[in-house]
Design an enzyme around this catalytic site. Structure first.
Site, PDB file in Angstrom:
ATOM      1  N   HIS A   1       6.537   2.598   8.999  1.00  0.00           N
ATOM      2  CA  HIS A   1       7.767   2.361   9.762  1.00  0.00           C
ATOM      3  C   HIS A   1       7.530   1.421  10.924  1.00  0.00           C
ATOM      4  O   HIS A   1       8.444   0.721  11.347  1.00  0.00           O
ATOM      5  CB  HIS A   1       8.381   3.693  10.225  1.00  0.00           C
ATOM      6  CG  HIS A   1       7.395   4.682  10.753  1.00  0.00           C
ATOM      7  ND1 HIS A   1       6.600   5.443   9.935  1.00  0.00           N
ATOM      8  CD2 HIS A   1       7.056   5.015  12.015  1.00  0.00           C
ATOM      9  CE1 HIS A   1       5.823   6.218  10.670  1.00  0.00           C
ATOM     10  NE2 HIS A   1       6.079   5.964  11.948  1.00  0.00           N
TER      11      HIS A   1
ATOM     12  N   LEU B   1      -7.177  14.671   5.885  1.00  0.00           N
ATOM     13  CA  LEU B   1      -6.516  15.983   5.935  1.00  0.00           C
ATOM     14  C   LEU B   1      -5.389  16.082   4.906  1.00  0.00           C
ATOM     15  O   LEU B   1      -5.195  17.139   4.295  1.00  0.00           O
ATOM     16  CB  LEU B   1      -5.994  16.252   7.351  1.00  0.00           C
ATOM     17  CG  LEU B   1      -7.098  16.272   8.431  1.00  0.00           C
ATOM     18  CD1 LEU B   1      -6.506  16.529   9.799  1.00  0.00           C
ATOM     19  CD2 LEU B   1      -8.172  17.312   8.112  1.00  0.00           C
TER      20      LEU B   1
ATOM     21  N   HIS C   1      22.518  27.391  14.986  1.00  0.00           N
ATOM     22  CA  HIS C   1      21.791  28.618  14.726  1.00  0.00           C
ATOM     23  C   HIS C   1      22.141  29.128  13.339  1.00  0.00           C
ATOM     24  O   HIS C   1      23.298  29.123  12.963  1.00  0.00           O
ATOM     25  CB  HIS C   1      22.178  29.683  15.757  1.00  0.00           C
ATOM     26  CG  HIS C   1      21.526  31.006  15.503  1.00  0.00           C
ATOM     27  ND1 HIS C   1      20.189  31.213  15.756  1.00  0.00           N
ATOM     28  CD2 HIS C   1      22.014  32.169  15.001  1.00  0.00           C
ATOM     29  CE1 HIS C   1      19.886  32.461  15.428  1.00  0.00           C
ATOM     30  NE2 HIS C   1      20.975  33.059  14.961  1.00  0.00           N
TER      31      HIS C   1
ATOM     32  N   THR D   1       0.837  -1.193   0.000  1.00  0.00           N
ATOM     33  CA  THR D   1       0.000   0.000   0.000  1.00  0.00           C
ATOM     34  C   THR D   1       0.873   1.244   0.000  1.00  0.00           C
ATOM     35  O   THR D   1       0.654   2.190  -0.758  1.00  0.00           O
ATOM     36  CB  THR D   1      -0.879   0.013   1.277  1.00  0.00           C
ATOM     37  OG1 THR D   1      -1.651  -1.181   1.311  1.00  0.00           O
ATOM     38  CG2 THR D   1      -1.784   1.224   1.311  1.00  0.00           C
TER      39      THR D   1
HETATM   40  P1  FAD Z   1       0.694  -3.216   3.012  1.00  0.00           P
HETATM   41  O1  FAD Z   1       1.578  -2.108   2.661  1.00  0.00           O
HETATM   42  O2  FAD Z   1      -0.763  -3.026   2.885  1.00  0.00           O
HETATM   43  O3  FAD Z   1       1.159  -4.438   2.119  1.00  0.00           O
HETATM   44  C1  FAD Z   1       0.498  -5.640   2.081  1.00  0.00           C
HETATM   45  C2  FAD Z   1       0.713  -6.276   0.725  1.00  0.00           C
HETATM   46  O4  FAD Z   1       0.265  -7.624   0.776  1.00  0.00           O
HETATM   47  C3  FAD Z   1      -0.076  -5.624  -0.399  1.00  0.00           C
HETATM   48  O5  FAD Z   1       0.798  -5.218  -1.428  1.00  0.00           O
HETATM   49  C4  FAD Z   1      -1.039  -6.713  -0.885  1.00  0.00           C
HETATM   50  O6  FAD Z   1      -1.198  -6.708  -2.290  1.00  0.00           O
HETATM   51  C5  FAD Z   1      -0.316  -7.970  -0.453  1.00  0.00           C
HETATM   52  N1  FAD Z   1      -1.192  -9.112  -0.202  1.00  0.00           N
HETATM   53  C6  FAD Z   1      -2.310  -9.145   0.564  1.00  0.00           C
HETATM   54  N2  FAD Z   1      -2.804 -10.395   0.606  1.00  0.00           N
HETATM   55  C7  FAD Z   1      -1.985 -11.162  -0.152  1.00  0.00           C
HETATM   56  C8  FAD Z   1      -1.953 -12.543  -0.485  1.00  0.00           C
HETATM   57  N3  FAD Z   1      -2.865 -13.390  -0.009  1.00  0.00           N
HETATM   58  N4  FAD Z   1      -0.963 -12.982  -1.293  1.00  0.00           N
HETATM   59  C9  FAD Z   1      -0.017 -12.132  -1.767  1.00  0.00           C
HETATM   60  N5  FAD Z   1       0.014 -10.818  -1.471  1.00  0.00           N
HETATM   61  C10 FAD Z   1      -0.950 -10.355  -0.670  1.00  0.00           C
HETATM   62  N6  FAD Z   1       2.167   5.235   6.670  1.00  0.00           N
HETATM   63  C11 FAD Z   1       3.240   5.954   7.049  1.00  0.00           C
HETATM   64  O7  FAD Z   1       3.995   5.496   7.920  1.00  0.00           O
HETATM   65  N7  FAD Z   1       3.514   7.175   6.496  1.00  0.00           N
HETATM   66  C12 FAD Z   1       2.720   7.712   5.548  1.00  0.00           C
HETATM   67  O8  FAD Z   1       2.995   8.808   5.070  1.00  0.00           O
HETATM   68  C13 FAD Z   1       1.582   6.988   5.134  1.00  0.00           C
HETATM   69  N8  FAD Z   1       0.770   7.486   4.189  1.00  0.00           N
HETATM   70  C14 FAD Z   1      -0.304   6.747   3.777  1.00  0.00           C
HETATM   71  C15 FAD Z   1      -1.134   7.295   2.816  1.00  0.00           C
HETATM   72  C16 FAD Z   1      -2.230   6.582   2.368  1.00  0.00           C
HETATM   73  C17 FAD Z   1      -3.112   7.187   1.305  1.00  0.00           C
HETATM   74  C18 FAD Z   1      -2.497   5.282   2.893  1.00  0.00           C
HETATM   75  C19 FAD Z   1      -3.657   4.485   2.410  1.00  0.00           C
HETATM   76  C20 FAD Z   1      -1.674   4.749   3.864  1.00  0.00           C
HETATM   77  C21 FAD Z   1      -0.578   5.475   4.317  1.00  0.00           C
HETATM   78  N9  FAD Z   1       0.270   4.987   5.307  1.00  0.00           N
HETATM   79  C22 FAD Z   1       1.339   5.719   5.721  1.00  0.00           C
HETATM   80  C23 FAD Z   1       0.050   3.670   5.933  1.00  0.00           C
HETATM   81  C24 FAD Z   1       0.973   2.619   5.292  1.00  0.00           C
HETATM   82  O9  FAD Z   1       0.721   2.569   3.916  1.00  0.00           O
HETATM   83  C25 FAD Z   1       0.745   1.258   5.928  1.00  0.00           C
HETATM   84  O10 FAD Z   1       0.852   1.344   7.328  1.00  0.00           O
HETATM   85  C26 FAD Z   1       1.763   0.253   5.427  1.00  0.00           C
HETATM   86  O11 FAD Z   1       1.704   0.123   4.034  1.00  0.00           O
HETATM   87  C27 FAD Z   1       1.534  -1.111   6.077  1.00  0.00           C
HETATM   88  O12 FAD Z   1       2.454  -2.029   5.603  1.00  0.00           O
HETATM   89  P2  FAD Z   1       2.131  -3.590   5.531  1.00  0.00           P
HETATM   90  O13 FAD Z   1       3.355  -4.233   4.984  1.00  0.00           O
HETATM   91  O14 FAD Z   1       1.608  -4.046   6.824  1.00  0.00           O
HETATM   92  O15 FAD Z   1       0.923  -3.727   4.514  1.00  0.00           O
END
Ligand code: FAD
Ligand code: NAI
Length: 472
Positions: free
Chosen positions: A328, A191, A451, A44
Site C-alpha cells: 500500500h 512469522l 455494540h 511480488t
Molecule cells: P514488486 O511488487 O516487487 O513489483 C516489481 C515488478 O517489477 C515485478 O513484478 C518484477 O517482475 C518487475 N520487474 C523488475 N525489473 C523489471 C524490468 N527490468 N523490466 C520489467 N519488469 C521488471 N506487503 C503488504 O503491504 N502486505 C502484505 O501482506 C505483504 N505480504 C508479503 C508477503 C510476502 C511473502 C512478500 C515477499 C512480500 C509481502 N509484502 C506485503 C510486500 C509487498 O509484496 C511489496 O512491498 C510490494 O510488492 C512492492 O511493490 P512494488 O511495485 O514496489 O514491487
C-alpha cells in the site's frame, strides 16, 4: 528496434507501485505503457507475496481451528484431514483471478501492457526484450517511472533451491508439510509463513538475531505478546541467535548457530529452511548505469521528495527505493508520482502508513512505537484495553491480545496505535484515519462504536489514555 508511438510515461515493473502508477497516469490523460517481465501483472505482492500468503494464512487457520478449537464451540467434526494440493489450488485461483483482473483494468484504462524486460537506454528511451523472444522494442517516452521492486536477501553460503532451502516464494508452494522447518529471521515473513506451516503440522523453529521478534518498527509490547501467543501455538523461538553457516548437501539442511551473548554454538537440522532475513531492492538489468542513476549502500535508488532521480523525468517508487517495503506504500507513491508528472504536485503521508502482520491473532500498528516515542524525548501517555474484557471477543471465543494507544501527554494527539487481536488489520484503518486527521485520543473515545463489536476495545483503549476505561 523501433516503435513509432511516443509515450508520456513508461512504467517499468507491474507490481502494486507500477500498475497503480500506470492506471493513474492513464486516468490523468497521459499516454502510458507498463513493462513487466514476469508474464503476469501484480508484482511480488499478487504473484508470490501478499495474496498467496494470505490465502494460505486464512485457509491454514480454518484447518487449525477445526482441528483444535471447534469442540468448545459445540461443533463435533470427525475425520478432518489436510488436502494440501487443494489448499494450494485455492491459493493459485485467487492469485490468477487478481492478476488477470489487473490486465482488465489496463485495458479499461488504455494502459499499454508490454510483456518483457525493460532497460533504460537513455533519459527518453526504454528498450524492452520481449518475453516471447521477438526483436527488441524501443519505447520513446517523456517520463519514466521505475517500480522494479525487491527480492529476498540471500543468506551467504546457503544456496536457495526453493525446495529444501526456500525463500517466501518456495514457502508458499511446498508440496508436502515438512516435519521440521527452521526459519532464519523472525520478521514478518518468518512469522507469517512459520504460522502457516506450523498450523499444517510442521515443527517450526524461528532463529532470530535480535532479542525480539517482528522485525524493525514493532512495538515491544506487541512483539512480546506475539511471541507468547505464537509460542503457545507451538512455534519455537531461538532469539539473540545468529546462524553461522548452513549445509544442504545431505538429505535435510544442517545449520550452525551461535548465541549472540554467550557465543555458544550448536547445530540444528531441518527438512526445510526458510530464509527470511529481509528483502533488497531489485535493479538487475535495468540499465541505471546508462543514465548515471545511483543507489545507496543498501541498493536503494536515490531520489528526492518528488521521487525524482538526478534526471527530473525519471522517477522511482515502491520497494526499490526508500521506506517501508509494503504494497500500500508503493501504491500511494504510484498515485503521487503520476500526479507529480501531470499536475506538479502529489502527496504521501508517511506518518500514516499502517503495518499488519496476518498471523492469528493479527498484529497491526500505525505511527510510532513506544520505544521510538521514548527515544524522541516527548512526554506521552499510554492507554490499553485487553480483548478479554471485550464482549464480542468473548462471544467469539477469541480473546487474545489488546489495543494500545500512545498519545502526546500535553495535547492528547495520537502518536501511535498498536493492536494485537482478531481483525486487527481491519481495525487499524480507523487509527490510520485518526492520525491522518490529526485526531486526539479523546476524539476517538467520544465517537460512538457499535455494540457488540471488537472496535469497542479500540474506543476504550483511547479512553484509557486521558481517563479510565469502563470495562477494564
Ligand atoms: P514488486 O511488487 O516487487 O513489483 C516489481 C515488478 O517489477 C515485478 O513484478 C518484477 O517482475 C518487475 N520487474 C523488475 N525489473 C523489471 C524490468 N527490468 N523490466 C520489467 N519488469 C521488471 N506487503 C503488504 O503491504 N502486505 C502484505 O501482506 C505483504 N505480504 C508479503 C508477503 C510476502 C511473502 C512478500 C515477499 C512480500 C509481502 N509484502 C506485503 C510486500 C509487498 O509484496 C511489496 O512491498 C510490494 O510488492 C512492492 O511493490 P512494488 O511495485 O514496489 O514491487
Ligand atoms: P524483516 O526485515 O521484516 O525481518 C527480517 C528479520 O531477520 C529481522 O528481525 C532481522 O533481525 C532478522 N535477521 C537478519 N539477518 C539475520 C541472520 N543472519 N540470522 C537471524 N536473523 C536475521 O524481513 P522479512 O521478514 O524478510 O520481510 C521482508 C519485507 O517484506 C518486510 O520489510 C515487510 O515489509 C515485507 N512483508 C510484509 C508483510 C506484511 O505487510 N504483512 C508480509 C511479508 C513481508
Amino acid at each position: 528496434a523501433s516503435d513509432a508511438t511516443e509515450h508520456d510515461v513508461v512504467v517499468i515493473g507491474g507490481g502494486p507501485g507500477g500498475y497503480v502508477a500506470a492506471i493513474k497516469a492513464a486516468q490523468l490523460g497521459l499516454k502510458t505503457a507498463c513493462v513487466e517481465k514476469r508474464g503476469a501483472l501484480g508484482g511480488t505482492c499478487l504473484n508470490v507475496g501478499c495474496i498467496p500468503s494470505k490465502s494460505l494464512l486464512n485457509n491454514s487457520h480454518i484447518y487449525h481451528q477445526i482441528k483444535h478449537d471447534i469442540k468448545q464451540r459445540g461443533i463435533d467434526v470427525e475425520g478432518v484431514s489436510l488436502n494440501l494440493e487443494n489448499m494450494m489450488a485455492a491459493k493459485d485461483k485467487s492469485v490468477k483471478g487478481l492478476t488477470s483482473g489487473i490486465e482488465t483494468l489496463f485495458k479499461m484504462n488504455k494502459v499499454d501492457y508490454v510483456k518483457g524486460t525493460g532497460s533504460i537506454a537513455n533519459e527518453n528511451e526504454v528498450v524492452v526484450k520481449p518475453l516471447d523472444g521477438g526483436a527488441d522494442i524501443s519505447l520513446k517516452t517523456k517520463n519514466i517511472i521505475i517500480a522494479t521492486g525487491s527480492e529476498a536477501t540471500p543468506f551467504p553460503g546457503l544456496e536457495v533451491d526453493e525446495k529444501k532451502v526456500v525463500t517466501s516464494t518456495g514457502a508458499i508452494a511446498l508440496t508436502e508439510v515438512p516435519k521440521k522447518m527452521v526459519v532464519i529471521g523472525g520478521g514478518i515473513i518468518g512469522l507469517e509463513m512459520g504460522s502457516v506451516w506450523s498450523r499444517l503440522g510442521a515443527e517450526v523453529t524461528v532463529v532470530e538475531f535480535l532479542e525480539a521478534i517482528g522485525g524493525p518498527g514493532m512495538d515491544a509490547d506487541v512483539s512480546k505478546t506475539m511471541q507468547r501467543l505464537l509460542g503457545r501455538q507451538g512455534i519455537k523461538f531461538k532469539l539473540a541467535t545468529k546462524v553461522l553457516s548452513g549445509d544442504a548437501s545431505g538429505e535435510g539442511v544442517k545449520l550452525e548457530i551461535e548465541g549472540v551473548k554467550n557465543g555458544k554454538t550448536e547445530s540444528i537440522e531441518a527438512d526445510v529452511v526458510l530464509v527470511a532475513i529481509g528483502r533488497r531492492p531489485y535493479t538487475e538489468g535495468l540499465g541505471l548505469e546508462n543514465v548515471g542513476i545511483e543507489t545507496d549502500e543498501r541498493g536503494r535508488i536515490i531520489i528526492d521528495q518528488e521521487y525524482r532521480t538526478k534526471h527530473s523525468n525519471i522517477r522511482v517508487i515502491g520497494d526499490v527505493t526508500f521506506g517501508a517495503m509494503l504494497a500500500h506504500k508503493a501504491e500511494e507513491e504510484g498515485i503521487a508520482a503520476a500526479e507529480f508528472i501531470k499536475k506538479g504536485y502529489g502527496h504521501v503521508n508517511y506518518g500514516a502508513i499502517p503495518s499488519v502482520m496476518y498471523t492469528h491473532p493479527e498484529a497491526a500498528w500505525v505511527g510510532q512505537s513506544e520505544q521510538d516515542v521514548k527515544k524522541s524525548g516527548k512526554e506521552y501517555v499510554v492507554g490499553t484495553f485487553p480483548f478479554i474484557a471485550n464482549s464480542r471477543a468473548k462471544t467469539n471465543l477469541d480473546t487474545d491480545g489488546m489495543v494500545k494507544f500512545i498519545a502526546d501527554k500535553e495535547t492528547d494527539r495520537i502518536l501511535g496505535i498498536h493492536i494485537v487481536g482478531p481483525n486487527a488489520g481491519e481495525m487499524i484503518a480507523e487509527g490510520v484515519l485518526a492520525i491522518e486527521y490529526g485526531a486526539s485520543s479523546e476524539d476517538i473515545a467520544r465517537t460512538s462504536h457499535a455494540h457488540p463489536t471488537l472496535s469497542e476495545a479500540f474506543k476504550e483503549a483511547a479512553m484509557a489514555t486521558y481517563d479510565k476505561a469502563i470495562h477494564a
